[in-house]
Design a protein around this motif. Structure first.
Motif: not given
Length: 414
Positions: A337-366
């Motif tokens: 969540m803290a990284a979402t701002g950088l993903l959008a502002s620096m790398l140009g991710f749209n909302e779907e790309m950010v959501a995929l990042m969130i889902a993939a991150y949490i699945v193997i968070d441990s």
């Protein structure tokens, strides 16, 4: 609800959301699916408004809190932790450049399709929510005020900053996190209905496996270096840290794992004062495992999405991400969540790309959490080589770290 139960609950609902999104994409009528896409648009615009506020509210007290415990060894430990995190990001960057052309081939990521008649989705309406300031403005402002507070030493300013952090955290825990599964459901529903689901899941599955393997390789490299510096057998030292690794793997919480990490570090003959100082501090600021996951995912999205990320931009993203994750809130998904701002502002991710990042991150968070806390033991070994017998008053320093709102950091690690 404690951090451990929140983590497991969120992971469960994220998995449910992904499965339901995929299944519902096969039979949902267009009008019903567009209701969820409308919600996703509103929620995404809210995140765009909220993330700069989140960054400012969390980084300011984190910087000020570190400054209040400032000292030579704190600076050295923070440097080692940040350096380890950045090296992890650089390794991920290099791997993505070398392996993704072979691993991902010609797979593409198309998440933003406007032709509703072709099966993709568009919202019924949109509401623009302008952010109070840009992400980079929030980051620079937080650094300026946080560093100024270390010089002014104002208890009043520090109290205001920590209370603002608590208020923002309440929004995260009570509003943002509970709605994440619904948001991710809408994303996978959209992917299924625009026929981009199969290639996306296959590609992210490969990257997910690569991320798990690389967190283990990263730990081996960290202990090889620590063993060389400290003059100990790296594999024996790593074996002694396995209880911390598996505890973190089960709890997904660095905060809950601190007692086990501390005991395992002491088994490596680290000075008690050094271990008592380094382990709680590194539980907040050492995030190499989380960096490895986020960077591998981000560069995968860049590759499949055909985005342009020159080396200067990629390096800047890694350097800033290492700082932003320090302020990750103590809730599941905080680092991403803290990284979402950088993903959008620096790398140009749209909302779907950010959501995929969130889902993939949490699945193997441990696995990221386990790499983070186990790597803390390697930093303690290096610090012990130079600081054994020289660090005193550990209980006072540890109290500072434990009282800092950033210490719970669970999402980085959670």
């Amino acid at each position: 609800m404690n951090t451990k139960s929140i983590t497991r609950s969120l992971l469960f609902w994220i998995v449910v959301a992904i499965v339901l999104g995929i299944c519902c994409s096969f039979f949902f009528p267009e009008w019903l699916a567009r209701i969820f896409i409308t919600f996703n648009g509103l929620f995404s615009n809210f995140l765009g408004f909220f993330v700069p506020v989140l960054i400012f509210a969390l980084i300011t007290p984190a910087i000020a809190g570190l400054g209040r415990g400032a000292g030579k060894w704190l600076g050295i430990t923070a440097g080692l932790a940040y350096g380890s995190t950045i090296i992890s990001g650089l390794i991920a960057w290099g791997l993505s450049a070398a392996l993704y052309p072979w691993l991902l081939g010609d797979q593409t990521l198309i998440t933003d399709v406007d032709d509703v008649d072709a099966g993709a989705l568009s919202p019924f309406f949109e509401v623009e929510i302008p952010a109070p300031f840009e992400v980079m403005t929030a980051l620079v402002l937080a650094f300026c005020i946080g560093l100024a507070m270390t010089a002014v030493k104002s208890d009043t300013l520090y109290k205001v900053a920590t209370e603002l952090e608590s208020a923002i955290m309440k929004v995260v825990t009570s509003f943002v996190i509970p709605l994440l599964p619904l948001y991710i459901f809408g994303i996978f529903l959209n992917l299924g209905m625009n026929e981009n689901l199969g290639s996306t899941m296959a590609a992210f599955g490969k990257v997910l496996v690569l991320a798990v393997v690389m967190t283990i390789v990263l730990l081996i490299c960290q202990y090889l270096i620590a063993g060389l510096v400290a003059g100990v057998n790296p594999f024996t030292a790593l074996r002694n840290m396995l209880p911390a690794y598996f505890t973190a793997l089960g709890t997904s919480s660095s905060a809950a794992t601190i007692p086990v990490t501390l005991r395992s570090t002491l088994n490596n003959k680290v000075d008690e004062n050094v271990a008592g100082f380094a382990i709680p501090l590194c539980a907040t600021i050492h995030l190499s495992g989380s960096m490895m996951k986020i960077a591998l995912y981000a560069f995968a999205v860049i590759y499949m999405g055909g985005l342009d990320a020159p080396w200067g931009l990629s390096l800047g993203f890694i350097l800033l991400l290492g700082i932003m994750m320090i302020a990750a809130p103590g809730v599941p998904g905080g680092a991403i969540m803290a990284a979402t701002g950088l993903l959008a502002s620096m790398l140009g991710f749209n909302e779907e790309m950010v959501a995929l990042m969130i889902a993939a991150y949490i699945v193997i968070d441990s696995f990221g959490t386990a790499a983070n806390v186990t790597g803390d033991g390697a930093i303690a070994l290096v610090l012990n080589r130079f600081a054994a017998g020289k660090i005193e008053g550990v209980q006072q320093e540890q109290a500072l770290v434990d009282d800092s709102p950033a210490t719970a950091e669970g999402s980085t690690r959670v």
